[in-house]
Design a protein around this motif. Structure first.
Motif, short mmCIF file in Angstrom:
data_model
loop_
_atom_site.label_atom_id
_atom_site.label_comp_id
_atom_site.label_asym_id
_atom_site.label_seq_id
_atom_site.Cartn_x
_atom_site.Cartn_y
_atom_site.Cartn_z
N ALA A 76 0.85 -1.20 0.00
CA ALA A 76 0.00 0.00 0.00
C ALA A 76 0.88 1.24 0.00
O ALA A 76 1.93 1.27 0.64
N ARG A 77 0.44 2.25 -0.76
CA ARG A 77 1.19 3.51 -0.83
C ARG A 77 0.21 4.66 -0.85
O ARG A 77 -0.93 4.53 -1.25
N MET A 78 0.71 5.84 -0.45
CA MET A 78 -0.12 7.03 -0.38
C MET A 78 0.27 8.00 -1.48
O MET A 78 1.46 8.22 -1.74
N CYS A 79 -0.72 8.59 -2.12
CA CYS A 79 -0.50 9.62 -3.14
C CYS A 79 0.06 10.87 -2.46
O CYS A 79 -0.47 11.31 -1.44
N MET A 83 -3.15 12.56 -0.82
CA MET A 83 -3.02 11.80 0.43
C MET A 83 -3.99 10.61 0.52
O MET A 83 -4.37 10.18 1.60
N THR A 84 -4.39 10.08 -0.62
CA THR A 84 -5.24 8.88 -0.66
C THR A 84 -4.34 7.65 -0.66
O THR A 84 -3.39 7.58 -1.44
N GLY A 90 -2.15 1.04 -7.12
CA GLY A 90 -3.03 2.21 -7.18
C GLY A 90 -2.30 3.53 -7.13
O GLY A 90 -2.84 4.56 -7.49
N VAL A 91 -1.05 3.50 -6.67
CA VAL A 91 -0.18 4.68 -6.68
C VAL A 91 1.05 4.31 -7.47
O VAL A 91 1.59 3.22 -7.32
N CYS A 114 -1.63 9.06 -7.58
CA CYS A 114 -2.68 8.09 -7.91
C CYS A 114 -2.49 7.66 -9.36
O CYS A 114 -2.41 8.51 -10.26
N ALA A 115 -2.44 6.37 -9.60
CA ALA A 115 -2.19 5.84 -10.95
C ALA A 115 -3.27 6.28 -11.93
O ALA A 115 -3.00 6.47 -13.12
#
Length: 161
Positions: A76-79, A83-84, A90-91, A114-115
């Protein structure tokens, strides 16, 4: 964001040659819901490793050509803009050549984004948050939008230095 014409979008790029800009496939600008955007971000399915981002600033429109760099999935990663938090891919790391001589010399700036480039929709609650982001953020929408703009402006300044 105010609506932009094709000419305004194409002339806004600070880190791409005229030839690169002329070959870019733009989204259908008549279909864009401009009032819900802080930036227009897209990629052409024919060139999925490339992405583009255009926004308006006090100085006018600024466009940045980006290249995707896939990092190891599953984590998991944050934009860094909205900050999503997203699971898996997904990022993505998006890298922009710096404007001017620095970019021609190979200097770049990268940011986890965000991708799907739908940061504006995430902060406004227009699309559901990824499953990873179910913890509600307490900031009002206006503050989330302001934070997104600050993060975007900081990234654009780094590209233009």
């Amino acid at each position: 964001m105010s609506p932009l014409t094709e000419r305004e979008v194409r002339s806004s790029f600070v880190n791409a040659s005229r030839g690169e800009v002329s070959r870019m496939r733009l989204p259908d600008l008549d279909e864009v819901e401009w009032d819900t955007l802080d930036f227009l971000g897209w990629s052409d399915p024919r060139t999925p490793q490339q992405a583009q981002l255009v926004t308006t600033t006090d100085e006018g429109s600024v466009g940045v050509a980006l290249r995707r760099h896939q990092l190891g999935g599953g984590r998991a990663r944050m934009c860094s803009l909205c900050m999503t938090t997203h699971p898996g891919s997904g990022v993505t790391l998006l890298v922009a050549a710096r404007a001017g001589k620095a970019g021609r010399d190979g200097n770049t700036v990268g940011l986890d984004i965000c991708a799907d480039l739908r940061c504006s929709a995430y902060v406004r609650g227009l699309v559901p948050l990824p499953v990873m982001s179910r913890v509600p953020e307490t900031l009002p929408v206006e503050d989330k939008v302001a934070r997104l703009r600050l993060n975007l402006d900081a990234f654009l300044r780094r590209v233009q230095r």
